[in-house]
Design an enzyme around this catalytic site. Structure first.
Site, PDB file in Angstrom:
ATOM      1  CB  CYS A 151     -59.215 -20.912 -51.772  1.00 14.16           C
ATOM      2  SG  CYS A 151     -57.777 -19.963 -52.300  1.00 14.16           S
ATOM      3  CD  GLN A 183     -59.990 -23.588 -50.034  1.00 15.86           C
ATOM      4  OE1 GLN A 183     -59.273 -23.151 -49.152  1.00 15.86           O
ATOM      5  NE2 GLN A 183     -61.301 -23.388 -50.037  1.00 15.86           N
ATOM      6  NE  ARG A 231     -59.386 -25.708 -46.258  1.00 10.32           N
ATOM      7  CZ  ARG A 231     -58.209 -25.089 -46.242  1.00 10.32           C
ATOM      8  NH1 ARG A 231     -58.104 -23.867 -46.706  1.00 10.32           N
ATOM      9  NH2 ARG A 231     -57.113 -25.696 -45.807  1.00 10.32           N
ATOM     10  CG  ASP A 283     -56.113 -18.407 -55.325  1.00 12.35           C
ATOM     11  OD1 ASP A 283     -56.278 -17.649 -54.348  1.00 12.35           O
ATOM     12  OD2 ASP A 283     -55.225 -19.291 -55.344  1.00 12.35           O
ATOM     13  NE  ARG A 317     -50.933 -23.414 -46.175  1.00 12.76           N
ATOM     14  CZ  ARG A 317     -51.951 -22.557 -46.364  1.00 12.76           C
ATOM     15  NH1 ARG A 317     -51.777 -21.270 -46.144  1.00 12.76           N
ATOM     16  NH2 ARG A 317     -53.129 -23.001 -46.746  1.00 12.76           N
ATOM     17  CG  HIS A 359     -54.861 -25.414 -51.025  1.00 12.16           C
ATOM     18  ND1 HIS A 359     -54.766 -26.148 -49.862  1.00 12.16           N
ATOM     19  CD2 HIS A 359     -55.308 -24.185 -50.640  1.00 12.16           C
ATOM     20  CE1 HIS A 359     -55.132 -25.400 -48.838  1.00 12.16           C
ATOM     21  NE2 HIS A 359     -55.470 -24.204 -49.274  1.00 12.16           N
TER      22      HIS A 359
HETATM   23  N1  NVA Z   1     -52.803 -19.660 -54.391  1.00 10.01           N
HETATM   24  C1  NVA Z   1     -52.761 -19.168 -53.036  1.00 10.01           C
HETATM   25  C2  NVA Z   1     -53.699 -19.932 -52.169  1.00 10.01           C
HETATM   26  C3  NVA Z   1     -53.773 -19.453 -50.752  1.00 10.01           C
HETATM   27  C4  NVA Z   1     -54.654 -20.276 -49.900  1.00 10.01           C
HETATM   28  C5  NVA Z   1     -51.342 -19.263 -52.512  1.00 10.01           C
HETATM   29  O1  NVA Z   1     -50.712 -20.300 -52.694  1.00 10.01           O
HETATM   30  O2  NVA Z   1     -50.872 -18.286 -51.939  1.00 10.01           O
HETATM   31  N1   CP Z   2     -57.570 -20.943 -48.218  1.00  9.81           N
HETATM   32  C1   CP Z   2     -56.525 -21.105 -47.392  1.00  9.81           C
HETATM   33  O1   CP Z   2     -55.823 -22.111 -47.431  1.00  9.81           O
HETATM   34  O2   CP Z   2     -56.345 -20.086 -46.524  1.00  9.81           O
HETATM   35  P1   CP Z   2     -55.123 -19.903 -45.513  1.00  9.81           P
HETATM   36  O3   CP Z   2     -53.921 -19.542 -46.338  1.00  9.81           O
HETATM   37  O4   CP Z   2     -55.557 -18.795 -44.607  1.00  9.81           O
HETATM   38  O5   CP Z   2     -54.900 -21.198 -44.780  1.00  9.81           O
END
Ligand code: NVA
Ligand code: CP
Length: 307
Positions: free
Chosen positions: A265, A135, A293, A224, A105, A132
């Site tokens: 998500c 997800q 997930r 989101d 990540r 992502h």
């Molecule tokens: N769009 C959000 C998704 C978190 C899972 C982010 O990147 O923070």
């Molecule tokens: N939806 C998701 O990826 O959540 P986290 O940021 O908690 O991993």
């Protein structure tokens, strides 16, 4: 070291719909207990690099690899040489000598791609500023559990054209459904993502600036965060002002089909992109989505590692 090319899971646009179906079916079979009881990944190790916070991705990958018989190793930048400037390429070369797969990540997509280029083991995208994909596999699984095949159905994305929106665009083409993007003009997904969608034979991606029109008759309403982890915090007020009209509340949900589902998500910012009434309401499937997930990623892990 392996000599053949590793099976990376980088982004949905890199796969055919048939391959994504194969991966999704694996996840579904694992969830149903039809496969996986023999610990097919026994003896395998998964390194997980987190350059951003995570609850779901971290726990579901960690539990998932264990359930398949393997071992997770979590690496936070502050505790590794990556955090002190060792290159991504060198990290990829070294980790590939110890582990069987790497999940990352990170911020910039370039880091993910560099890792994949220099790793001799599969690399899995656990979120970048741009996409992502893990997800989305969970999201399609969840939609289909609740409403049957997603092909030909209508999904309305309401809000920021962020990493999740970009992966929904990829999913629309690959799983062949209609995606309506209700986003402020300044916050649309990147132009190249939309152009890519236009060039695909599957699915339909349409920008519908009027959020009520976008949701009209939709099978699924999805949103989101208004400020994602990669966004400039100093830009939050402007984003909130732009995105306020796109909040998913009960009045907006009423425009969708009566049996439409609500997805997110998570983490949710209650009172911002979604109201309590919707996320806690009968149309919300967000907890199933979070659970999936685990199952979808076990499918991804098996697909990457069992080749
Ligand atoms: N769009 C959000 C998704 C978190 C899972 C982010 O990147 O923070
Ligand atoms: N939806 C998701 O990826 O959540 P986290 O940021 O908690 O991993």
């Amino acid at each position: 070291m392996t000599s053949k090319s590793p099976r990376h899971f980088l982004d949905l646009d890199r796969f055919t719909g048939a391959t994504l179906r194969e991966v999704l079916d694996l996840g579904r079979a694992l969830k149903a207990g039809e496969v996986g009881a023999d610990k097919p990944l026994a003896g395998k190790a998964l390194a997980m690099i987190f350059e951003k916070p995570s609850t779901r991705t971290r726990v579901s990958f960690e539990v998932g690899i264990r359930q398949l018989g393997g071992e997770p190793i979590v690496l936070e930048p502050s505790g590794t040489q990556l955090g002190r400037g060792e290159t991504v390429a060198d990290t990829a070369r070294v980790l590939s000598r110890y582990v069987d797969a790497i999940m990352i990540r990170t911020t910039k997509e370039e880091k993910l791609l560099e890792l994949a280029e220099y790793a001799s083991v599969p690399v899995i995208n656990g979120l970048t500023d741009r996409t992502h994909p893990c997800q989305l596999m969970a999201d399609v699984l969840t939609f289909e559990e609740h409403r049957g095949p997603i092909t030909g159905r209508v999904v309305a994305w309401c809000g920021d054209g962020n990493n999740m929106a970009a992966s929904w665009v990829h999913a629309a083409a690959r799983f062949d459904f209609e995606l309506r993007l209700a986003t402020p003009e300044a916050l649309r997904p990147p132009a190249d993502v939309l152009e890519w969608a236009e060039a695909q034979s599957g699915g339909r991606v349409v920008v519908v600036p009027d959020v009520e029109k976008a949701v009209e008759g939709a099978d699924c309403v999805v949103t989101d965060a208004w400020v994602s982890m990669g966004d400039d915090i100093g830009d939050s007020i402007r984003r909130h002002n732009l995105l306020k009209p796109y909040q998913v509340d009960a009045r907006l949900m009423d425009k969708a089909k009566p049996d439409a589902i609500f997805m997110h998500c998570l983490p949710a910012h209650r009172g911002e992109e979604v109201t309590d009434e919707v996320i806690d309401g009968p149309q919300s499937v967000v907890w199933d989505e979070a659970e999936n997930r685990l199952h979808a990623q076990k499918g991804i892990l098996l697909w990457c590692l069992e080749s």
